[in-house]
Scaffold this active site. Structure first.
Site, mmCIF file in Angstrom:
data_model
loop_
_atom_site.group_PDB
_atom_site.id
_atom_site.type_symbol
_atom_site.label_atom_id
_atom_site.label_comp_id
_atom_site.label_asym_id
_atom_site.label_seq_id
_atom_site.Cartn_x
_atom_site.Cartn_y
_atom_site.Cartn_z
ATOM 1 N N SER A 43 0.755 -1.342 -0.187
ATOM 2 C CA SER A 43 0.088 -0.155 0.101
ATOM 3 C C SER A 43 0.753 1.282 0.126
ATOM 4 C CB SER A 43 -1.101 -0.159 1.222
ATOM 5 O OG SER A 43 -0.251 -0.114 2.354
ATOM 6 N N HIS A 46 -2.545 -2.523 -6.093
ATOM 7 C CA HIS A 46 -2.889 -2.135 -4.688
ATOM 8 C C HIS A 46 -4.538 -2.324 -4.540
ATOM 9 C CE1 HIS A 46 -3.138 0.972 -1.331
ATOM 10 N NE2 HIS A 46 -3.468 -0.320 -0.914
ATOM 11 N N GLU A 102 -5.511 0.192 -7.632
ATOM 12 C CA GLU A 102 -4.578 1.143 -7.767
ATOM 13 C C GLU A 102 -3.392 0.522 -8.224
ATOM 14 O OE1 GLU A 102 -2.995 3.139 -4.246
ATOM 15 O OE2 GLU A 102 -2.764 5.021 -5.312
ATOM 16 N N ASN A 139 -3.061 6.785 -0.440
ATOM 17 C CA ASN A 139 -2.479 6.733 1.048
ATOM 18 C C ASN A 139 -1.669 7.953 1.250
ATOM 19 O OD1 ASN A 139 -3.663 4.558 1.744
ATOM 20 N ND2 ASN A 139 -2.148 3.122 1.705
#
Ligand code: 3HC
Length: 706
Positions: free
Chosen positions: A409, A430, A442, A480
């Site tokens: 991540s 991801h 992702e 993130n």
């Protein structure tokens, strides 16, 4: 050439709409339909008419790209065509394949009859665009299926299969050969007499209990928090039951116009196109065929790995789940079995489908069994050394053509790829937890990832029913990387005087599925402390708080300990004076005077930093388009789609305001919060995200001169 072809077969006129890609009802199609119908009405050789479409689908709705333009308002409008259809003395039959959606289904409902192939789907998905059916859908559909089924269909926007449509009376017959079947059906109606137009059939609208609508509003209130369209749909269906047909149509038209002008409609239409744009990767050769993915390995049988295995099995792709020991595999498989059983019990997955998927999941501890996989996805915990060791093993165990992916991540994809001899076949994929539910995929391109691998993984995303977005390689990728600013501000506001309930209430009334602090409680506060310590070390000059650490010291690790920012009774979260006392004590410790916050300030401090960081990602090429960032946030972080995504929202709020907020927060929190050159320039010159390319070129030019 007209978008609608006219020809006569026997005594039946066949109007064929041919307007790729989806035969939407743009002005040219509406003009073509009007001309074709006018011609059929006066053509003495014609006794009936068939309305059919070329290409992959029946009319998929109004042309969304015309919304807000003069073309949408130009005659003939859809309603004019429907009037003509309903007034026609010659029966008109809609012949449906692919999807009859929105305005497409509404046109079909104004025909005398509807025939379809078994694979066709029919629906009124306007609610997904912040709209309601504006061409009589809320008035005609309840006349065929009754108000309750109509409410379900229109407020969910979900299409129904042809077989269900037949049961409900939305279509009249299912045929194998669509054109021949429709022509025969139309000829039959010309001979035997056509049924009454739908508008003239109001028996299903009599004696409707008004409580139905009150109940439905409550139901919709729970599901569609903050959205206007579902409520207006209930108003319209209620009006259809209460008012004469023509008045109900006028009521619907007024409600449609109101929604068309709404920010929610603008946000959702932006989102619709952004999701489709995100699939297009500039620079990839157009003739690049994705590599077929028939067999996959997933490394790590934990929650994430198990979820990923389910995603592939659900799509009919064989999966080998790998872990270090038999026990871990058994545990992982147990969770997968339980998840399927719960889904079957809820009625969302048929038993046979769950059985088929489970049969596709095979487990092993032996990498030698990966000799024929096309793709391996590593989903173990976030540790570079461990990941590199796994990639070295995968490189040796899998065939040369196999793609090696990491579900990290946020770790460096290039560093992971460096453990292999095939960095061009390494990519990040991801998934978001729970992987079998969350839509976002992702995909992270490394410095050497090949175009073929990117094209394959993007295509795979759609095959798996996910929403793929391509990101560049950086700490945290698109999503993130932005998240830390959102949760960071949530915490700074706590120190300055806001309460957890207030911060979460503002985020939730904005439309987030869960506020940032409740979210942290859910994902466990103690797990968060490691990352926080690393960040404090990396950015020693930045503002930081120790609220999470203090809560954990007090045994408050979140939901799993029944207390964190809140206390929990079961899953119900309740404000907790003890948590507030810990926060207040920390404010004193830091010497910060607590003050009152307005909801608006909380909203802006939570969401504007996202926009600022998103702009930096555009500057660095981490995100290809502002819309890609919106797609990531809507699907990975439950950002409300009706606000279009954080970047769309930021532009609506004003990028000058976003930049000013970033300046303010940089002074308080640290340089990382400051606006970058791109946002500054956009804000100064009053331009929006559509000018990103041009502004970046300007900035590059200026740097060269300097
Ligand atoms: N108007 C304009 N363009 C449309 C469109 C529409 N209604 N529906 C799809 N498109 C475009 C897409 O933007 C895409 O363009 P691109 O290739 O340039 O990116 C292209 O058609 C293909 O679309 P998809 O990639 O989505 O193709 P799929 O095969 O996966 O799906 C579909 C086809 C199921 C028809 C899907 O496109 C879809 O759900 N479309 C929207 C349907 C809809 O919402 N209809 C209601 C419109 S509002 C309305 O009708 C108002 C009325 O009540 C008055």
């Amino acid at each position: 050439m007209s978008a609608v072809a006219y020809r006569v077969e026997g005594d039946v006129a066949v109007l064929t709409v041919d307007a790729p890609p989806v035969n939407a009802l743009g002005l040219a199609v509406r003009q073509g339909l009007l001309a074709g119908l006018d011609r059929a009405v006066v053509d003495d050789a014609v006794a009936a008419v068939v309305l059919i479409c070329a290409g992959s689908t029946f009319i998929a709705g109004a042309d969304i790209s015309e919304f807000g333009t003069a073309k949408a308002l130009a005659e003939p409008r859809i309603r004019t065509i429907q009037d003509l259809l309903e007034a026609s003395s010659k029966p008109v039959v809609a012949a449906i394949h692919g999807t009859a959606l929105g305005g497409g289904l509404e046109v079909a409902l104004a025909c005398h009859a509807r025939v379809a192939v078994a694979s066709a789907k029919l629906g009124l998905p306007e609610v997904k665009l912040g709209l309601l059916p504006g061409a009589g859908g809320t008035v005609r559909l309840p006349r065929l299926v009754g108000p309750e089924v109509a409410l379900d269909m229109i407020t969910s926007g979900a299409p129904i299969a042809a077989t269900r449509a037949l049961e409900l009376g939305v279509i009249d017959v299912i045929v194998e050969d669509l054109e021949a079947g429709a022509i025969a059906y139309a000829a039959g109606l010309a001979t035997d007499g056509a049924p009454l137009p739908v508008m003239a059939r109001d028996e299903r609208l009599r004696d409707v209990d008004p409580a139905l609508f009150a109940d439905y509003r409550l139901k919709v209130g729970k599901k569609a928090r903050g959205q206007i369209a579902p409520f207006r749909i209930v108003d319209c269906v209620e009006a259809a039951c209460r008012l004469p047909g023509a008045e109900a149509l006028a009521f619907e038209a007024a409600a449609f116009a109101e929604l068309l002008a709404s920010d929610q409609r603008k946000g959702l239409v932006h989102y619709f196109f952004a999701e489709r744009e995100a699939r297009k990767i500039p620079g990839l050769p157009t003739d690049l065929a994705p590599q077929p993915i028939r067999k996959v390995a997933v490394i790590g049988a934990g929650l994430m790995g198990g979820g990923i295995a389910m995603v592939f099995a659900n799509a009919g792709i064989a999966v080998t789940l790998v872990d270090v020991g038999q026990e871990a595999l058994e545990r992982g498989l147990g969770v997968i079995r339980k998840t399927y059983a719960a889904s079957v019990a809820r009625g969302s997955t048929p038993q046979a489908k769950a059985d088929r998927a489970l049969a596709l999941i095979h487990t092993t501890t032996d990498y030698a069994e990966l000799r024929d996989v096309d793709l391996a996805i590593e989903a173990v915990f976030e540790n570079m050394g461990v990941k590199q060791a796994i990639f070295a093993r995968l490189d040796a165990a899998t065939p040369a053509h196999a793609i090696l992916a990491s579900n990290t991540s946020g770790l460096d994809i290039d560093a992971i790829a460096s453990a292999t001899l095939r960095p061009e076949r390494v990519i990040g994929i991801h998934f978001f937890s729970p992987a079998n539910v969350m839509k976002l995929m992702e995909n992270v391109r490394g410095a050497q990832t090949s175009p073929e691998v990117i094209a394959t993984v993007m295509a795979l995303g759609r095959q798996l029913g996910k929403v793929p977005v391509l990101a560049g390689n950086c700490d945290g990728f698109i999503g993130n990387r932005m998240l830390q600013y959102y949760s960071g501000e949530a915490e700074f506001m706590l120190i300055e005087g806001a309460t957890p309930e207030q911060v979460d209430r503002v985020a939730e009334s904005f439309g987030m599925a869960m506020g940032p602090l409740a979210m942290r409680d859910l994902s466990a506060l103690d797990l968060n402390t490691v990352v926080r310590a690393a960040r404090r070390e990396a950015f020693p000059d930045e503002r930081c708080t120790l609220i999470v650490e203090r809560l954990v010291e007090a045994g408050r690790c979140g939901q799993k300990t029944s207390k964190g920012y809140y206390r929990y009774e079961g899953r119900t979260r309740l404000p907790d004076p003890e948590a507030l006392a810990i926060i207040e004590a920390h404010s004193r410790e830091l010497g910060v005077a607590r003050r009152a916050f307005s909801d608006e300030e909380i909203r802006d401090r939570l969401f504007m930093p996202l926009v600022n960081e998103g702009a930096k990602e555009l500057e660095e090429g981490i995100a290809l388009r502002a819309g890609d960032i919106d797609v990531v946030w809507v699907n990975g972080y439950a950002f409300p789609a009706h606000r279009g995504g954080p970047m769309f929202w930021g532009e609506q709020m004003g990028l000058d305001k976003v930049a000013a907020m970033a300046e303010r927060l940089a002074a308080a929190n640290g340089e990382r919060w400051a606006p970058g050159p791109l946002l500054r320039r956009l804000a100064e010159t009053g331009r929006g995200w559509s000018a990103v390319g041009e502004v970046l070129a300007e900035l590059r030019g200026e740097m060269q001169v300097a």
